[in-house]
Design an enzyme around this catalytic site. Structure first.
Site, PDB file in Angstrom:
ATOM      1  N   VAL A  15      -0.118   0.285  -6.943  1.00 33.96           N
ATOM      2  CA  VAL A  15      -0.221  -0.351  -5.433  1.00 33.96           C
ATOM      3  C   VAL A  15       0.405  -1.505  -5.407  1.00 33.96           C
ATOM      4  O   VAL A  15       1.131  -1.827  -4.384  1.00 33.96           O
ATOM      5  CB  VAL A  15      -1.701  -0.558  -4.869  1.00 33.96           C
ATOM      6  CG1 VAL A  15      -1.627  -0.954  -3.478  1.00 33.96           C
ATOM      7  CG2 VAL A  15      -2.551   0.914  -5.199  1.00 33.96           C
ATOM      8  N   LYS A  39      -1.787  -8.206 -16.571  1.00 32.21           N
ATOM      9  CA  LYS A  39      -2.576  -8.802 -17.602  1.00 32.21           C
ATOM     10  C   LYS A  39      -1.887  -8.359 -19.169  1.00 32.21           C
ATOM     11  O   LYS A  39      -2.170  -8.937 -20.161  1.00 32.21           O
ATOM     12  CB  LYS A  39      -3.698  -7.334 -17.535  1.00 32.21           C
ATOM     13  CG  LYS A  39      -4.780  -7.558 -18.489  1.00 32.21           C
ATOM     14  CD  LYS A  39      -6.125  -6.744 -18.199  1.00 32.21           C
ATOM     15  CE  LYS A  39      -6.951  -6.389 -19.180  1.00 32.21           C
ATOM     16  NZ  LYS A  39      -7.825  -5.439 -18.975  1.00 32.21           N
ATOM     17  N   LYS A  97     -12.221  -0.770  -3.812  1.00 37.38           N
ATOM     18  CA  LYS A  97     -13.439  -0.451  -3.161  1.00 37.38           C
ATOM     19  C   LYS A  97     -14.722  -0.506  -4.077  1.00 37.38           C
ATOM     20  O   LYS A  97     -15.728  -0.977  -3.567  1.00 37.38           O
ATOM     21  CB  LYS A  97     -13.375   1.093  -2.776  1.00 37.38           C
ATOM     22  CG  LYS A  97     -12.865   1.927  -4.063  1.00 37.38           C
ATOM     23  CD  LYS A  97     -11.761   2.397  -3.858  1.00 37.38           C
ATOM     24  CE  LYS A  97     -11.062   3.177  -4.869  1.00 37.38           C
ATOM     25  NZ  LYS A  97      -9.678   3.636  -4.930  1.00 37.38           N
ATOM     26  N   GLY A 126      -6.853   5.048   1.898  1.00 38.90           N
ATOM     27  CA  GLY A 126      -5.505   4.110   1.976  1.00 38.90           C
ATOM     28  C   GLY A 126      -4.930   4.154   3.010  1.00 38.90           C
ATOM     29  O   GLY A 126      -5.312   2.913   3.696  1.00 38.90           O
ATOM     30  N   ILE A 128      -5.077   5.371   6.031  1.00 35.46           N
ATOM     31  CA  ILE A 128      -5.625   5.624   7.378  1.00 35.46           C
ATOM     32  C   ILE A 128      -6.332   4.199   7.922  1.00 35.46           C
ATOM     33  O   ILE A 128      -7.265   3.685   6.975  1.00 35.46           O
ATOM     34  CB  ILE A 128      -6.764   6.766   7.131  1.00 35.46           C
ATOM     35  CG1 ILE A 128      -6.289   8.198   6.776  1.00 35.46           C
ATOM     36  CG2 ILE A 128      -7.614   6.932   8.609  1.00 35.46           C
ATOM     37  CD1 ILE A 128      -7.221   9.103   6.452  1.00 35.46           C
ATOM     38  N   GLY A 178      -0.535  13.914 -10.876  1.00 32.86           N
ATOM     39  CA  GLY A 178      -0.846  12.261 -10.964  1.00 32.86           C
ATOM     40  C   GLY A 178      -1.788  12.061  -9.721  1.00 32.86           C
ATOM     41  O   GLY A 178      -2.052  10.989  -9.734  1.00 32.86           O
ATOM     42  N   LYS A 196     -16.585   4.033  -0.842  1.00 34.79           N
ATOM     43  CA  LYS A 196     -15.912   3.962   0.414  1.00 34.79           C
ATOM     44  C   LYS A 196     -16.980   4.013   1.548  1.00 34.79           C
ATOM     45  O   LYS A 196     -16.760   3.377   2.732  1.00 34.79           O
ATOM     46  CB  LYS A 196     -14.832   4.863   0.304  1.00 34.79           C
ATOM     47  CG  LYS A 196     -13.614   4.727  -0.404  1.00 34.79           C
ATOM     48  CD  LYS A 196     -12.704   5.955  -0.532  1.00 34.79           C
ATOM     49  CE  LYS A 196     -11.801   5.697  -1.529  1.00 34.79           C
ATOM     50  NZ  LYS A 196     -11.094   6.820  -2.022  1.00 34.79           N
ATOM     51  N   GLY A 294      -1.929   6.638  -3.384  1.00 37.93           N
ATOM     52  CA  GLY A 294      -0.498   6.776  -3.658  1.00 37.93           C
ATOM     53  C   GLY A 294       0.192   5.365  -3.470  1.00 37.93           C
ATOM     54  O   GLY A 294      -0.207   4.723  -2.483  1.00 37.93           O
TER      55      GLY A 294
HETATM   56  N1  LIG Z   1      -3.553   4.017  -6.730  1.00 38.49           N
HETATM   57  C1  LIG Z   1      -4.032   4.203  -5.561  1.00 38.49           C
HETATM   58  O1  LIG Z   1      -3.362   5.211  -4.820  1.00 38.49           O
HETATM   59  C2  LIG Z   1      -5.049   3.310  -4.866  1.00 38.49           C
HETATM   60  C3  LIG Z   1      -5.725   3.721  -3.556  1.00 38.49           C
HETATM   61  C4  LIG Z   1      -6.589   2.963  -2.987  1.00 38.49           C
HETATM   62  C5  LIG Z   1      -7.282   1.960  -3.549  1.00 38.49           C
HETATM   63  N2  LIG Z   1      -6.542   1.492  -4.879  1.00 38.49           N
HETATM   64  C6  LIG Z   1      -6.997   0.407  -5.447  1.00 38.49           C
HETATM   65  O2  LIG Z   1      -6.046  -0.683  -5.505  1.00 38.49           O
HETATM   66  C7  LIG Z   1      -6.277  -1.449  -6.837  1.00 38.49           C
HETATM   67  C8  LIG Z   1      -5.094  -1.094  -7.954  1.00 38.49           C
HETATM   68  O3  LIG Z   1      -4.931   0.353  -8.215  1.00 38.49           O
HETATM   69  P1  LIG Z   1      -3.693   0.718  -8.789  1.00 38.49           P
HETATM   70  O4  LIG Z   1      -3.609   2.135  -8.841  1.00 38.49           O
HETATM   71  O5  LIG Z   1      -2.468  -0.093  -8.441  1.00 38.49           O
HETATM   72  O6  LIG Z   1      -4.002   0.234 -10.338  1.00 38.49           O
HETATM   73  P2  LIG Z   1      -3.137   0.278 -11.591  1.00 38.49           P
HETATM   74  O7  LIG Z   1      -1.845   1.284 -11.228  1.00 38.49           O
HETATM   75  O8  LIG Z   1      -3.756   0.619 -12.960  1.00 38.49           O
HETATM   76  O9  LIG Z   1      -2.493  -0.912 -12.051  1.00 38.49           O
HETATM   77  C9  LIG Z   1      -3.426  -2.105 -12.226  1.00 38.49           C
HETATM   78  C10 LIG Z   1      -2.758  -3.510 -12.452  1.00 38.49           C
HETATM   79  O10 LIG Z   1      -3.741  -4.640 -12.454  1.00 38.49           O
HETATM   80  C11 LIG Z   1      -3.320  -5.362 -13.378  1.00 38.49           C
HETATM   81  N3  LIG Z   1      -4.589  -5.881 -14.023  1.00 38.49           N
HETATM   82  C12 LIG Z   1      -5.798  -5.464 -14.637  1.00 38.49           C
HETATM   83  N4  LIG Z   1      -6.518  -6.284 -14.979  1.00 38.49           N
HETATM   84  C13 LIG Z   1      -6.138  -7.672 -14.638  1.00 38.49           C
HETATM   85  C14 LIG Z   1      -6.366  -9.032 -14.643  1.00 38.49           C
HETATM   86  N5  LIG Z   1      -7.597  -9.225 -15.196  1.00 38.49           N
HETATM   87  N6  LIG Z   1      -5.523  -9.925 -14.046  1.00 38.49           N
HETATM   88  C15 LIG Z   1      -4.470  -9.643 -13.766  1.00 38.49           C
HETATM   89  N7  LIG Z   1      -3.737  -8.370 -13.651  1.00 38.49           N
HETATM   90  C16 LIG Z   1      -4.830  -7.459 -13.900  1.00 38.49           C
HETATM   91  C17 LIG Z   1      -2.797  -4.502 -14.457  1.00 38.49           C
HETATM   92  O11 LIG Z   1      -1.918  -5.439 -15.167  1.00 38.49           O
HETATM   93  P3  LIG Z   1      -0.713  -4.751 -16.477  1.00 38.49           P
HETATM   94  O12 LIG Z   1       0.439  -4.065 -15.643  1.00 38.49           O
HETATM   95  O13 LIG Z   1      -0.260  -5.852 -17.048  1.00 38.49           O
HETATM   96  O14 LIG Z   1      -1.602  -3.701 -17.352  1.00 38.49           O
HETATM   97  C18 LIG Z   1      -1.833  -3.448 -13.487  1.00 38.49           C
HETATM   98  O15 LIG Z   1      -0.784  -4.021 -13.143  1.00 38.49           O
HETATM   99  C19 LIG Z   1      -7.710  -0.869  -7.469  1.00 38.49           C
HETATM  100  O16 LIG Z   1      -8.796  -1.526  -6.934  1.00 38.49           O
HETATM  101  C20 LIG Z   1      -7.707   0.775  -6.772  1.00 38.49           C
HETATM  102  O17 LIG Z   1      -8.934   1.172  -6.768  1.00 38.49           O
HETATM  103  C21 LIG Z   1      -5.682   2.332  -5.473  1.00 38.49           C
END
Ligand SMILES: NC(=O)c1ccc[n+]([C@@H]2O[C@H](COP(=O)([O-])OP(=O)(O)OC[C@H]3O[C@@H](n4cnc5c(N)ncnc54)[C@H](OP(=O)(O)O)[C@@H]3O)[C@@H](O)[C@H]2O)c1
Length: 417
Positions: A15, A39, A97, A126, A128, A178, A196, A294
């Site tokens: 995201v 991180k 969430k 997401g 919506i 994915g 949610k 996504g």
């Molecule tokens: N993916 C989706 O479609 C989606 C949809 C709705 C909501 N969300 C929510 O959006 C959020 C992010 O999801 P994502 O899918 O983008 O996750 P992700 O692809 O796993 O990426 C997580 C990111 O967080 C960073 N991170 C983790 N711990 C950290 C910390 N303590 N300090 C700074 N950075 C840190 C990681 O750093 P590194 O890159 O260095 O590892 C990485 O860049 C989550 O809360 C998820 O529930 C995601």
């Protein structure tokens, strides 16, 4: 006047990177990402290393940054970041969430004390725009209920099991595409959908719940026989995050698979798509459909929140401000289908009233009414031999005598074996 936002971004994963790209393409907003904190040092990134920091205070202690966008995958670390950001007078956008469901009242109060906004449209379904619609559009219309396909992974798997694939085949396919994590527990056992639902309960009905209050049962144990049963009866199976007004002023809420007919608004919402059916007193039923996850779809919701912040937007939690808040309840009855390879389990399943039973060597099922308060005590996510789904009958208040008449001793003994 529209506020100028200087953004500190936490997280550059699915995201976070999506937001970076979407924001660069959007010409409409006066908002710029000033710093990005991640991180893991040495990780390969899509943009140059000098754009990143690994120290949270580089954002939190920077007085020129007035907005934190929290897009990390760690709810505990996120809580720390968000509370510190509030204390430093920064507005916060989040998509997390789990963080929000577990700490909503604390976060609302902390943002209020600091005089800043806290918005999180991307955390529910997401792309919506469901939270803001509930906050603004349904502000004056009493909501009677909502049913959401709030988890794309499980909707994808259920679409494939509905087409005749086994759960394992459907899950592997979702993982290859994915849509599912290598450990899919949070999705397939209904935890993600529950977080949610908790957020929706707050905005739609003003109710705060703890995760332990809300029953979540997922789809991990669906068998081909269960899918065949649904097909024969003309149902599709959907994992719903459901809230429904019952009795004088009570709200039932839970996550469970539901068997629905083709006249249900969400019947045709398939694959990884999400949907929410909102039912209100005057506007009746309305369906919101879109991509629930996504990179770009989720980033679009974050972008919309950032845009709203440039106009000083904040949620007013209007439904929390009514004279008499509804009470969250687990005290009601629902009609369920229960399928199992274990004939004895089906025979002694604690129905208040059993309507139908089928038994054979390899597959057994029964349907009937159950006391939800009793059923929710069992951890069905761990009962491999059972699959349970809610049938399309209204949720009804339970009479005391009905609950007393049910015996569950034999069932519990069998579950323990
Ligand atoms: N993916 C989706 O479609 C989606 C949809 C709705 C909501 N969300 C929510 O959006 C959020 C992010 O999801 P994502 O899918 O983008 O996750 P992700 O692809 O796993 O990426 C997580 C990111 O967080 C960073 N991170 C983790 N711990 C950290 C910390 N303590 N300090 C700074 N950075 C840190 C990681 O750093 P590194 O890159 O260095 O590892 C990485 O860049 C989550 O809360 C998820 O529930 C995601």
């Amino acid at each position: 006047m529209r506020k100028k936002l200087k953004i500190g971004l936490f997280g550059f994963g699915c995201v976070g990177q999506g937001l970076y790209e979407v924001l660069n393409q959007s010409q409409l907003l006066d908002a710029k990402i000033e710093k990005i904190v991640v991180k893991t040092k040495g990780k390969k990134r899509a943009i140059a290393e000098e754009n990143f920091s690994y120290i949270a205070d580089d954002i939190l202690e920077d007085p020129t940054i007035n907005c934190v966008v929290e897009l990390i995958d760690d709810a505990n670390a996120a809580l720390d970041i968000v509370l510190k950001a509030f204390k430093k007078g920064k507005h916060v956008v989040s998509a997390n969430k789990k963080l929000i469901a577990e700490n909503l009242d604390l976060l609302i109060q902390a943002a209020k004390d600091a005089g800043v906004s806290f918005v999180y449209e991307a955390a529910v379904c997401g792309s919506i725009p469901i939270i803001r619609n509930i906050e603004e559009y349904y502000n004056n219309d009493a909501l009677s209920g909502l049913e959401g396909i709030c988890n794309g992974t499980t909707n994808y798997i259920l679409t494939k099991t509905g087409e005749g694939k086994s759960y394992d085949q459907a899950l592997s396919e979702a993982q290859e595409l994915g849509f599912a994590e290598s450990d899919p527990t949070l999705d397939v056992d209904g935890f993600d959908a529950k977080y949610k639902l908790q957020i929706l309960l707050k905005h739609a009905f003003g109710i705060t719940t703890a995760p332990k209050d809300v029953f979540n049962y997922g789809i991990r144990h669906i068998k081909i026989n269960d899918s065949n049963y649904a097909k024969e009866k003309g149902y599709r199976i959907k994992l719903f995050s459901k809230a429904h007004r019952i009795g004088p002023n009570q709200i039932a809420g839970f996550v469970a698979p539901h068997m629905i007919y083709s006249n249900h608004q969400a019947y045709h919402v398939e694959n990884e798509f999400n949907a929410v059916v909102v039912e209100a007193l005057f506007s009746d039923q309305q369906l919101f459909v879109g991509k629930g996850a996504g990179s770009y779809p989720t980033a679009s919701a974050v972008l919309s929140d950032i845009s709203a912040l440039t106009f000083d937007y904040q949620y007013e939690y209007k439904k929390s401000k009514v004279a008499e808040l509804p009470a969250f309840t687990n005290n009601f009855k629902v009609k369920v289908y229960v399928g199992s390879t274990n004939r004895s389990l089906i025979r002694v399943f604690p129905f208040i009233q059993r309507d139908e039973i089928f038994q054979s060597e390899s597959y057994n099922y029964a349907t009937g009414w159950v006391d939800f308060g009793q059923i929710r005590k069992y951890n069905f996510n761990q009962e491999e031999s059972l699959f349970l789904a809610i049938l399309p009958e209204p949720i009804v208040t339970l009479c005391k005598d009905e609950s007393d008449s049910v015996s569950s001793e034999e069932f519990e003994t069998l579950l323990e074996e």
